[in-house]
Design an enzyme around this catalytic site. Structure first.
Site, PDB file in Angstrom:
ATOM      1  N   LYS A 183       2.406  11.484  -3.379  1.00  0.00           N
ATOM      2  CA  LYS A 183       1.295  10.687  -4.424  1.00  0.00           C
ATOM      3  C   LYS A 183       0.387  11.679  -4.867  1.00  0.00           C
ATOM      4  CE  LYS A 183      -1.602   6.885  -3.458  1.00  0.00           C
ATOM      5  NZ  LYS A 183      -2.290   6.128  -2.256  1.00  0.00           N
ATOM      6  N   ASP A 210     -13.392   5.107   1.991  1.00  0.00           N
ATOM      7  CA  ASP A 210     -11.712   5.258   2.289  1.00  0.00           C
ATOM      8  C   ASP A 210     -11.244   6.623   2.480  1.00  0.00           C
ATOM      9  OD1 ASP A 210      -8.812   5.405   2.439  1.00  0.00           O
ATOM     10  OD2 ASP A 210      -8.612   3.817   1.185  1.00  0.00           O
ATOM     11  N   GLU A 244      -7.212   0.737  -4.458  1.00  0.00           N
ATOM     12  CA  GLU A 244      -7.314   0.609  -3.020  1.00  0.00           C
ATOM     13  C   GLU A 244      -8.806   0.063  -2.373  1.00  0.00           C
ATOM     14  OE1 GLU A 244      -5.932   4.384  -1.941  1.00  0.00           O
ATOM     15  OE2 GLU A 244      -3.964   4.103  -2.865  1.00  0.00           O
ATOM     16  N   ASP A 273       0.651  -1.190  -0.208  1.00  0.00           N
ATOM     17  CA  ASP A 273       0.088   0.097  -0.010  1.00  0.00           C
ATOM     18  C   ASP A 273       0.901   1.201  -0.043  1.00  0.00           C
ATOM     19  OD1 ASP A 273      -1.585   2.282   0.291  1.00  0.00           O
ATOM     20  OD2 ASP A 273      -2.418   1.463   2.560  1.00  0.00           O
TER      21      ASP A 273
HETATM   22 MG    MG Z   1      -4.703   4.892   1.894  1.00  0.00          MG
END
Ligand code: MG
Ligand code: ADP
Length: 582
Positions: free
Chosen positions: A70, A177, A154, A8
């Site tokens: 990111k 999320d 994800e 991850d």
């Molecule tokens: Mg995450």
């Protein structure tokens, strides 16, 4: 059997794990933590340190400490409205290189824990990542010495972690999320060991960072820079997830002035509610795209560190009209799913299949600068689709194809992924037959093929970066032709989908018969064989009869119902055995 890591690669924190003796496990770094901050600090000589040590340098050395990279990866410069406190060009690095440093550390953590070299990985990305962002993530992995076997969204990974012990159930679930930098909402369906994403939506610029900044700004004395209070704000925020009130104390924060603030949960909730409320429209959109009503969901799963905030849980309950499922560790669910996917790919976990979807529509520009969608958003991948065009003008030498990604009606509002100039032999107007085919592989990476079918030859394509003027007449004619062929194209699309399904189904049925051969009655076996022959006949017929193939697929599906149930039972048994529950 070669190991594959599950990673991850988070905006804020990254995790790495592997399937060991049938169990997915996450590996701790040298500080004993499974969460490694996604932070890289660069020294003047170009060397760098990564993880918690780098994060500790951020306050003193903000211009050379890269965090939340990111948010920049795979974006063109100037795109997006996030302004980092550092300049990568000044440091002399790129988002891909910074991400590679983080991945190198994760690889090293794994190699130290496993006491062997590892060079394959599955990496997760937000569902909303486009083609360029997925590609850049893959590049970062390769730069770190990892073969990237799969890029997984994800929320899909989180659903996999949640659903592993519920393989025999048919469920629709939503994954909410909220992490440090991104918000993702996805609606998925699991049935008979198959996971399918029905829709995804989200905001790549919303997360816990924004909450920290809101708190920092609220306690910041006039004239001071809120950035210096962000760390204390984050710590206070975390305490407020379990405590009713907390103090932020920063004695002599600038040498002479002290700051001391009492914040209670009420103040906090008032402050961050507008941020949390921004998730609502995305949730509603994901539900409507999936054609699912809130009460049809079997579970709403919370992942991402920010879902530890009690108000977030209450707000999710309000949106979906049900209490969210908190069975997953919010920090680890995505990584665990990546590890499970890695285990499936390496053969150490079996009987689970994963289907993902395209996050954005893909198409080409047509008449008047309009977007012509070839693959609509939320199409299950891997997939293929195409359209036929012809030359609009006599003796036209080539055709320009602009490849676009996005949801807007006007081409100029969508993102141009590339341009292809396809040459063909000069001929009369309407004599050329150009097929444009889009293929998306299991990683969500797009390949565009343009083929001159009139001459029965594949033409090597060139993707040009330089702008080429598009002649309106030519484009107008092109769209007229595409309407003319719309019906055929549609049939071909349905055919392709049915063909893909058949190609998936046939080997799966063969494999199941091999495994359960003795347990299948003669009647059942002959019914399955008959149905399979029908599918093969349809598939190999010279005419593409999409309807017939779809029907044959359905018959085979029906004939193998009981066999499928047995497969799932076996998977369940193995899963329980692995967990030591039987
Ligand atoms: Mg995450
Ligand atoms: P990402 O996926 O972006 O890497 P994570 O899922 O690791 O992010 O979540 C990180 C975010 O979660 C940070 O903003 C962090 O402050 C927040 N967070 C972690 N623990 C808590 C907590 N107990 N209460 C509130 N927020 C938390």
């Amino acid at each position: 059997m070669s190991l594959i890591l599950g990673i991850d690669l988070g905006t804020t924190n990254s995790l790495v794990g592997v399937v060991d003796s049938g169990f997915p496990i996450l590996l701790a770094n040298e500080e004993g933590q499974r969460l490694t901050p996604s932070a890289v600090n660069y020294a003047a000589d170009g060397s760098c340190i990564v993880g918690a040590a780098a994060l500790r340098k951020r306050a003193l050395d903000p211009k050379r400490t890269v965090t939340s990279v990111k948010r920049l990866i795979g974006r063109r410069s100037g795109e997006g409205d996030w302004q980092p406190p550092y300049q990568l060009s000044e440091i002399g690095t790129t988002p891909v290189q910074v991400s590679a440093e983080i991945l190198k550390l994760l690889k090293a953590i794994a190699e130290r824990a496993l006491e062997q070299p590892v060079n394959r990985a599955v990496i997760t990305v937000p569902a909303y990542f486009n083609d360029a962002q997925r590609n850049a993530t893959k590049q970062a992995g390769e730069l770190a010495g990892l073969t990237v076997e799969r890029i997984v969204s994800e929320p899909t990974a989180a659903a996999l972690a949640y659903g592993l012990d519920k393989l025999s159930e048919r469920q629709k679930i939503a994954v909410y999320d909220l992490g440090g930098g991104t918000f993702d909402i996805s609606v998925l369906e699991m049935r008979e060991g198959i996971f399918q994403v029905l829709s995804t939506a989200g905001d790549t610029q919303l997360g816990g960072d924004d909450i920290d900044r809101a708190i920092a700004e609220s306690i910041c004395p006039t004239g001071a820079d809120p950035a210096q209070f962000v760390e204390a704000a984050e710590a206070a925020k975390k305490r407020l997830s379990t405590e009713d009130s907390t103090r932020i104390d920063l004695p002599f924060y600038d040498g002479s002035i002290s700051l001391s603030h009492e914040i209670n949960r009420n103040d906090f909730e008032k402050l961050v509610r507008p941020l949390i409320e921004r998730t609502r429209t995305h949730c509603l959109r994901a539900l409507s795209d999936a054609g699912v009503k809130p009460d049809e969901l079997d579970a709403v799963i919370l992942v991402g560190g920010s879902t530890r905030i009690p108000m977030v849980r209450r707000y999710v309950a309000e949106i979906f009209g049900r209490e969210p499922d908190i069975s997953q560790n919010p920090d680890e669910a995505v990584a665990l799913g990546a590890v499970i996917q890695a285990g499936i790919l390496s053969g150490s976990l079996k009987n689970v299949l994963l289907l993902d979807v395209t996050p954005l529509s893909l198409g080409i520009e047509t008449f008047g600068g309009l977007m012509n969608t070839i693959i609509p958003r939320n199409t299950t991948i891997p997939c293929k689709a195409g359209e036929m065009f012809t030359n609009a003008v006599t003796n036209q030498q080539d055709m320009l194809i602009r490849v676009l990604q996005g949801e807007r009606e006007l081409a100029k509002d969508n993102w141009e992924l590339g341009r292809i100039v396809l040459p063909f032999p000069a001929g009369a107007k309407g004599s050329a037959r150009v097929g444009v085919q889009f293929t998306i592989d299991a990683n969500g990476i797009l390949q565009v093929l343009a083929r001159d079918t009139a001459t029965q030859t594949d033409t090597v394509l060139e993707i040009q970066n330089t702008a080429v003027d598009v002649d309106d007449d030519r484009v107008e004619q092109m769209i007229a032709e595409s309407v003319e062929y719309a019906f055929e194209d549609m049939n071909e699309r349905v055919w392709t989908e049915a063909k893909l399904k058949a190609e998936e189904l046939l080997p799966a049925v063969d494999a199941a018969l091999m495994q359960f051969g003795d347990a299948v009655s003669d009647d059942e076996r002959s019914a399955i064989m008959t149905a399979a022959v029908k599918v093969r006949t349809s598939l190999n017929a010279p005419e593409h009869d999409a309807k017939a193939l779809k029907m044959a697929n359905q018959e085979l599906d029906d004939a193998t119902q009981e066999l499928a149930v047995r497969l799932v039972e076996r998977a369940m048994e193995e899963s329980l055995l692995r967990r030591g529950l039987v």
